[in-house]
Structures are given as structure tokens and as C-alpha cells.
Design an enzyme around this catalytic site. Structure first.
Site, PDB file in Angstrom:
ATOM      1  N   CYS A 129       0.749  -1.257  -0.326  1.00  0.00           N
ATOM      2  CA  CYS A 129       0.261  -0.153   0.508  1.00  0.00           C
ATOM      3  C   CYS A 129       0.961   1.692  -0.043  1.00  0.00           C
ATOM      4  O   CYS A 129       1.687   1.691   0.837  1.00  0.00           O
ATOM      5  CB  CYS A 129      -1.517  -0.191   0.945  1.00  0.00           C
ATOM      6  SG  CYS A 129      -2.495   1.410   1.310  1.00  0.00           S
ATOM      7  N   ASN A 191      -0.140  -4.004  -7.447  1.00  0.00           N
ATOM      8  CA  ASN A 191      -0.757  -3.242  -6.334  1.00  0.00           C
ATOM      9  C   ASN A 191      -0.395  -1.364  -7.329  1.00  0.00           C
ATOM     10  O   ASN A 191      -0.196  -1.551  -8.552  1.00  0.00           O
ATOM     11  CB  ASN A 191      -0.096  -3.020  -5.338  1.00  0.00           C
ATOM     12  CG  ASN A 191      -1.572  -1.736  -3.975  1.00  0.00           C
ATOM     13  OD1 ASN A 191      -2.217  -1.170  -3.962  1.00  0.00           O
ATOM     14  ND2 ASN A 191      -1.578  -2.884  -2.716  1.00  0.00           N
ATOM     15  N   GLY A 243      -5.536  -2.561 -14.858  1.00  0.00           N
ATOM     16  CA  GLY A 243      -5.943  -2.398 -15.690  1.00  0.00           C
ATOM     17  C   GLY A 243      -6.465  -2.633 -16.626  1.00  0.00           C
ATOM     18  O   GLY A 243      -7.239  -2.643 -17.398  1.00  0.00           O
ATOM     19  N   GLY A 264      -9.791  -4.216 -11.386  1.00  0.00           N
ATOM     20  CA  GLY A 264     -10.195  -3.152 -10.404  1.00  0.00           C
ATOM     21  C   GLY A 264     -11.402  -2.105  -9.995  1.00  0.00           C
ATOM     22  O   GLY A 264     -11.797  -1.841 -10.432  1.00  0.00           O
ATOM     23  N   THR A 265     -10.648  -0.635 -11.004  1.00  0.00           N
ATOM     24  CA  THR A 265     -10.995  -0.217 -10.957  1.00  0.00           C
ATOM     25  C   THR A 265     -12.117   0.195 -12.374  1.00  0.00           C
ATOM     26  O   THR A 265     -12.553   1.444 -11.980  1.00  0.00           O
ATOM     27  CB  THR A 265      -9.474   1.524 -12.098  1.00  0.00           C
ATOM     28  OG1 THR A 265      -8.120   1.770 -10.855  1.00  0.00           O
ATOM     29  CG2 THR A 265     -10.059   3.227 -12.508  1.00  0.00           C
TER      30      THR A 265
END
Ligand SMILES: Cc1cc2nc3c(=O)[nH]c(=O)nc-3n(C[C@H](O)[C@H](O)[C@H](O)COP(=O)(O)O)c2cc1C
Length: 302
Positions: A129, A191, A243, A264-265
Site C-alpha cells: 500500500c 498494486n 487496468g 479493480g478500477t
């Protein structure tokens, strides 16, 4: 035989499509859109030993085809997760993978032990993170520390351990080998990349924390290259992410060497993308007359 059955060693998924930590809440936020049991697994939002309010706003900005976030692991803490979130996620009919973070190596051991309970299918260990001061990425950029965290988690749970790697290193294969050596069952990668954005009117960084984690379509070629490299360096399965927006992206990751993938996004753009990808991979397999998607894992290396 189910064409999409996914074998990650100690962890079996009904299909290789999962959703990435921090982009899908605990699943509750998405359950009105569709039946969550259609997913291979849900990586829930990062959990820490104690409640965290996260970083000060502004902590999210849209930029250059992706987003930068600096949430700082806002969450209610592990006890809140166990008492108030897990009882519901247990009923989703999919594998619940709990993403854990800590400020010290002992924190990781504590979390692993606490979460060795019914309803948790696996632990995804966040050593990458970029948005917290203590721990986080420092564990994910030093091979010795990454090895120690993995060993600590391993010694405190019998659940499958997924080590989540940071792309913010010179050679990600070294990190992959370090966590494999520490006893990781699976690697998830990548990540976010460290990035920033500046407000030219205010002449100041937009993110209050100045830097944040960059995700979305522009990081895909980097993530893909890293999965390709790590596939050659270790003998444990990979969950690829970074992505992924559509079926072609997902297939590229599988061909680079990922046994499963994570969205994810893309969930913020269109919550149905994971389902479209499941459907798209099935159609691709039919078109190529393939019996199982496993036939194309690592295909780009052959
Ligand atoms: C808003 C946001 C919050 C995130 N929170 C976490 C987290 O708590 N733990 C974690 O391991 N990764 C977290 N991530 C990283 C994602 O799980 C994923 O690795 C990364 O975004 C790359 O995939 P993508 O480009 O498909 O989003 C977060 C990403 C975003 C965008």
C-alpha cells in the site's frame, strides 16, 4: 467439465474472475447490481488490526486515463470486519478473500490468526500500500521484509496465503521469489503505482497526501510485463491485475501467466465489467474450440 474452473493450489474458484481489494467494498455495495455468486471471488477492502479513518481528503482524483487514490486504508478494523461484515459476506456464494495490512510484522501475524475462521477462503496480504506511513509499501519493496511478513502469516494460519506485490520496485521477480520462499501459496499483482497530480490554478498537489496510488487502463502494459516476468521466476500461481477493462485485457493477463485475474478500477466505470469478462472468456474458448481456459495460461511464453 466446467471450462472456467480455476485451481490456485490451495484455493479453488468457480471461475478465474475476481474483484480487486478496495474497489468493491465488502461486496454489499455491489449486490444490488447482480448476483455476487457469479464471481470467482471477492477481495474485500483492506482490513487492519484497529479502525482507521484513512487519509485527509482530497484522496481520489481522475487523471490521464486512470485514477490516483490515497485512501489510506480507511476501515473499521478486524473486529468490526469479523462481527459486522463477515456474517453477510458468508452468504454471497463466492470465495471471500480478506485483504490484510499492518504497521508491524507482528500485526500481520495477529490478523492472520484472527481471520483463520469460517467464511474466510484465503488471506491476501497487502505489503504494497503506497498510502500509509508505517508498514505497507516498506514491506513490499524489501525482499527480506517481504519474506518475514510471509513467514509470519504462514505460521499463524492454515488458510491459503496470497501475497500482493508492489510494482514500485526495480525487479519484481526478486520480490516474488522472496514471498515464495516465505511460504506464499499464491501471488497477486500488481498494486498501484505511485503517482501524483497538480492543480495548476492552486499550484498545489491535488491529493492532500501529495502522492497516491495510480490505477486503471494506463498501468496495464506495466502490470502485464510484470506478470510475464514473475511467471518465469516462481512456481506458485498468479492472480493478475492492473487496468483490466475488458475480455481482451483479461485474456492477455492469462496468456502472460496469470491463473486468475482481478478487476479493480473498472468496477467504478461499469459494475458489470466482471460479468462481461466471464461471458467474453467463455465465448473466446468456444471460438477457439478449447475445453478449458487453463489451456491458455502462460500461452505467450510458448
Ligand atoms: C480506490 C482504491 C482502493 C484500493 N484499496 C486497496 C486495498 O485496500 N488493499 C489493496 O491491496 N489494494 C488496494 N487497491 C489496489 C487494487 O486492489 C489494485 O491492485 C490496483 O488498483 C490495480 O488494479 P486496477 O488498475 O484494475 O484498479 C485499491 C485501489 C483503488 C483504486
Amino acid at each position: 467439465m466446467n471450462k472456467l474452473e480455476c485451481n490456485l493450489g490451495k484455493l479453488l474458484l468457480k471461475n478465474p474472475i475476481t474483484v480487486a481489494s478496495g474497489t468493491f467494498g465488502s461486496g454489499k455495495e455491489f449486490k444490488d447490481f447482480y448476483d455476487l455468486s457469479l464471481l470467482g471471488g471477492i477481495m474485500v477492502k483492506g482490513t487492519t488490526p484497529k479502525k482507521r479513518i484513512g487519509n485527509k481528503p482530497q484522496r481520489l482524483v481522475e487523471t490521464s486515463g486512470g485514477i490516483i487514490n490515497s485512501i489510506g486504508l480507511a476501515n473499521g478494523g478486524v473486529n468490526d470486519f469479523i462481527n459486522n461484515i463477515l456474517p453477510e459476506t458468508k452468504n454471497y456464494g463466492t470465495e471471500i478473500i480478506v485483504n490484510i495490512s499492518g504497521g508491524t510484522i507482528d500485526d500481520y501475524g495477529y490478523m492472520a490468526e484472527k481471520l483463520s475462521i469460517d467464511g474466510v477462503s484465503a488471506l491476501e496480504v497487502n505489503i504494497s500500500c503506497p498510502n500509509v506511513k508505517a508498514g505497507g509499501i516498506t514491506f513490499g519493496t524489501d525482499p527480506k521484509m517481504a519474506y518475514e511478513v510471509t513467514k509470519m502469516v504462514k505460521n499463524n494460519t492454515s488458510k491459503p496465503i496470497i501475497m500482493k506485490l508492489s510494482p514500485n520496485v526495480t525487479d519484481i521477480s526478486i520480490m516474488a521469489q522472496a514471498v515464495e520462499g516465505g511460504g506464499a501459496d499464491i501471488i497477486s499483482m500488481i498494486n498501484t503505482l505511485i503517482g501524483m497530480a497538480i492543480d495548476i490554478e492552486k499550484q498545489k498537489p491535488i491529493i492532500n497526501n501529495i502522492i497516491g496510488g495510480y490505477s486503471g487502463p494506463p498501468i496495464k502494459p506495466i502490470a502485464l510485463r510484470m506478470v510475464y516476468e514473475v511467471y518465469k521466476s516462481v512456481n506458485i500461481p498468479i492472480i493478475g491485475m492492473g487496468g483490466i477493462m475488458n475480455t481482451t485485457d483479461a485474456l492477455e493477463f492469462i496468456m502472460a501467466g496469470a491463473t486468475a485475474i482481478s478487476i479493480g478500477t473498472a468496477n467504478f466505470v461499469d459494475p458489470y465489467i466482471p460479468l462481461n469478462i466471464i461471458d467474453g472468456i467463455e465465448k473466446f474458448l468456444d471460438r477457439k474450440c478449447l475445453k478449458s481456459y487453463t489451456q491458455i495460461i502462460g500461452a505467450a511464453h510458448r
